[in-house]
Design an enzyme around this catalytic site. Structure first.
Site, PDB file in Angstrom:
ATOM      1  N   ASP A 114       0.827  -1.197   0.000  1.00 21.86           N
ATOM      2  CA  ASP A 114       0.000   0.000   0.000  1.00 21.86           C
ATOM      3  C   ASP A 114       0.869   1.258   0.000  1.00 21.86           C
ATOM      4  OD1 ASP A 114      -2.735   1.149   0.335  1.00 21.86           O
ATOM      5  OD2 ASP A 114      -1.876   1.908   2.204  1.00 21.86           O
ATOM      6  N   GLU A 138       1.585  -0.476  -5.179  1.00 26.28           N
ATOM      7  CA  GLU A 138       0.600   0.554  -5.474  1.00 26.28           C
ATOM      8  C   GLU A 138       1.370   1.850  -5.701  1.00 26.28           C
ATOM      9  OE1 GLU A 138      -3.368   2.776  -3.678  1.00 26.28           O
ATOM     10  OE2 GLU A 138      -1.699   2.262  -2.373  1.00 26.28           O
TER      11      GLU A 138
END
Length: 729
Positions: free
Chosen positions: A465, A494
């Protein structure tokens, strides 16, 4: 504790240097061993330093650590940045005070309030310097990021070259060759590119100084001089430098050199299909046990990799606010329950990817309370800023200190920070509930590495993330760490927008933000379907090596459902695009059931036809070497609708070439697509046999009528949503 591989950067680009496997209470010191003529660069006295080369050339730094001294090389290339203006009419923003307007984007890590535009007549203008390429930015009023006005500007200039190394042993020598291509709009030919080789500092002492020789871009090392491991890095250099490639040369017990490619993704990732599950919405009863009972559905669908949104303890339903990194959320079940789910997936041939959230914690994390209170051992765990640095006024302090997260549906009661007068915790966008961890802190680095270790033996990979905000050097350490435990471990980043630098010894798969935006625009009718071809080849233009993998998706937990903006017909074609283009297809839970709420309960009684369609796509991809691992090729085609597009995929890895023609139609009415076979890849293709007037669609299994245009070898056929036709060369 060695700081890791050599680093490649440009002048004025900050590079973080840090010890690996750090001891938080130990003493470390950096010094400069070598710098180019004209450089005034020096390093600070901290254990983690940020160096910004001021002239091109090679820099060498030394780290003094408790267990010895280590060297690290930084190679800096000329600054490619060019001046760029971000403009926006004042009227494009809702009613506002001009003093509240700021500019955000990847260039400033989406930090609201830091960069203020000036007002020229009725236009906001912000000027900066950025490398060539498409650059995303937004104007935002206060912290109303949801109402921000986003745009892109193209900075002119050459793209980055691309490089792939290959090695073999010839007559007692290790010979390394470089396959290099110039960047887009480059004035260089491939033969003009320089290839620079750098021996990893961790291996320099094991290799005699004159062991490496380079002639015309080919590197040679005497086999007898290699002891243990030699990691050889290289970049291709034109107007700009490429992402570095690396070969890992190790001598086996029998004396035979083994040549490995550490930047390669796991082989299984090249033909996997990922299914993302929002853990508290996939089942009626949100628990690991309930998830385990749905594994037969996943197997029936045909996916072989599952990515779960965060499963650790925290105050939100989405899970991205972590309060305990070593315990699962109590409402989902115990660690043993999670392990049982993983085991059940493995029994079904499904790998499990864990959502690793290490850029930030929740404000409710105990470490944040202690850092806010000024407890010495936790004081530097988070990034604390003065009001001025954060772009805030005194009047903003009260609201800034409120512990709320506007994105969380179940935010806890607000609390005031303590012990940090006139300082606020840094966060990105409007994410007040998740303050940024400080990677200049050895204690934070050691803590996060323990989290990485905690779950690496349980799962098969990490989806990382906010990967774009964590230092590159730390990701390189994470990759080496997990790959030492499991060479098949997957790392998915990400990074929005994606960045080729994250390919350099860090991640295996990258979010394909370019295709995502393109599929949305095609589905809404804002762009023709032919735009898909440009998106498919975007990684090459962006500087990604050929070996890179990109996750192709139409929706995920951060984006609205495709069906909220586009038709079911368009979804058929978009889903087919993700499964027929090169890369890693992602299906977001409920996409295949016709879900319209982006984090809502999956409609188990939803669209059965759409589910069958996704199953057929997955099965077709798995059965076709051309679709699962073949090359992408453009075709000479035309269609009677802008909503239709066609391309080819070919695989030549076996004894015979295998190919397919893919035609997609995003429109509501059938389209006719005409493909000129004589101009196709390989010098000419055949579809369905030279004299046949039908061919089998590999997705539906039905026969498709083929209209042949005599000697011109042009075929026409109808396309409702997707047609995949097998070809022979």
């Amino acid at each position: 504790m060695h700081p890791g591989p050599p680093r490649f950067c440009t002048v004025s680009e900050a590079v973080e240097l840090a010890p690996r496997h750090p001891e938080p209470d130990a003493s470390y010191a950096w010094s400069t061993l070598e710098r180019p003529d004209g450089s005034d660069l020096s390093v600070g006295s901290n254990a983690v330093v940020h160096v910004e080369p001021d002239v091109p050339g090679t820099y060498r730094f030394e780290l003094e650590a408790p267990d010895g001294r280590y060297e690290q090389t930084v190679r800096a290339f000329p600054d490619p940045r060019r001046s760029v203006r971000f403009e926006l009419p004042v009227a494009a923003l809702p009613d506002h005070d001009p003093a509240d307007v700021s500019v955000i984007g990847p260039f400033n890590d989406h930090l609201v309030g830091r960069d203020r535009p000036r007002l020229e007549d009725d236009t906001y203008v912000y000027e900066t310097r950025l490398p060539p390429g498409s650059r995303r930015f937004a104007y935002v009023v206060g912290e109303n990021v949801g109402d921000a006005v986003w745009d892109n500007v193209v900075v002119p200039g050459p793209g980055r070259p691309r490089l792939a190394l290959a090695g073999e042993v010839r007559e007692g020598e290790l010979v390394v060759t470089a396959d290099a291509e110039p960047g887009t709009d480059s004035g260089y030919d491939a033969s003009d590119l320089d290839i620079e080789y750098v021996v990893d500092d961790r291996d320099r002492s094991d290799l005699p100084p004159d062991a490496l020789s380079v002639t015309d871009g080919v590197a040679r090392i005497d086999r007898d001089t290699i002891e243990g491991t030699v990691r050889l890095h290289a970049v291709a250099v034109g107007e700009r430098h490429s992402v570095a490639d690396c070969l890992d040369i190790r001598v086996a017990a029998d004396g035979t050199p083994e040549i490995r490619r550490p930047n390669e993704p796991p082989e299984w990732a090249r033909d996997t299909v990922v299914y993302e599950i929002f853990v508290r919405s996939f089942t009626h009863e949100a628990s690991f046990d309930a998830l385990e009972r749905r594994v037969p559905y996943l197997a029936h669908l045909g996916v072989d990799c599952v990515w779960l949104t965060p499963i650790l303890a925290g105050p939100t339903t989405h899970g991205y606010h972590t309060t305990d990194y070593f315990e699962t959320a109590s409402d989902l079940g115990t660690r043993e329950d999670f392990q049982s789910f993983v085991d059940r997936c493995h029994d079904a041939g499904i790998r499990v990817v864990f959502d690793l959230v290490i850029n930030h914690t929740a404000r409710e994390h105990p470490a944040f309370d202690m850092s806010a209170a000024g407890v010495p051992e936790y004081r530097d765990w988070y990034v604390w800023e003065s009001l001025e640095s954060a772009g805030l006024e005194e009047s903003d302090l009260e609201s800034e200190l409120e512990d709320t997260d506007r994105r969380a549906s179940n935010a806890p009661p607000s609390r005031k920070l303590r012990g940090r007068e006139r300082e606020v915790a840094q966060y990105y966008f409007d994410w007040r509930g998740i303050p940024n961890l400080n990677y200049d802190s050895l204690a934070v680095r050691a803590f996060v590495l323990s989290v990485v270790d905690e779950w690496a033996d349980v799962v098969d990979g990490y989806r990382c993330d906010v990967a774009w905000a964590v230092p590159h050097g730390f990701w390189k350490e994470v990759r080496d760490r997990v790959r030492e435990r499991d060479p098949e471990f997957l790392l998915l980043d990400e990074s929005i927008p994606r960045d080729p630098d994250f390919q350099e010894g860090e991640f295996d798969v990258h979010y394909d933000t370019t295709l995502y935006d393109t599929l949305r625009d095609i589905g809404t009718g804002d762009r023709p379907a032919a735009a898909l071809l440009e998106a498919a080849t975007a990684p090459e233009r962006e500087g990604f090596p050929d070996r890179s993998l990109h996750m192709r998706y139409v929706e995920n937990h951060d984006e609205p459902r495709y069906l909220e903006e586009c038709s079911t017909d368009a979804l058929h074609a978009a889903a087919a695009a993700t499964c027929t283009l090169p890369g890693v297809p992602l299906i977001y839970y409920g996409q295949e059931r016709g879900a319209t709420e982006y984090r809502g309960p999956i409609p188990w009684e939803g669209d059965g036809e759409l589910t069958s369609f996704h199953r057929e796509l997955i099965e077709t991809r798995a059965d076709s070497a051309a679709l699962s691992g073949g090359e992408f090729d453009t075709l000479e085609y035309d269609a009677d609708s802008d909503a239709a597009v066609a391309f080819a995929r070919t695989d030549s890895s076996g004894s015979e070439s295998e190919g397919v023609i893919v035609a997609l139609n995003f429109g509501s009415e059938p389209a006719t697509v005409r493909v000129r076979l004589s101009e196709a890849v390989g010098g000419g293709l055949e579809v369905g046999g030279e004299n046949e007037d039908e061919a089998t669609d590999l997705v539906s299994g039905t026969r498709v009528p083929i209209d042949r245009d005599g000697d011109a070898k042009t075929v026409s056929f109808p396309v409702a949503d997707v047609v995949v036709l097998e070809t022979t060369v």
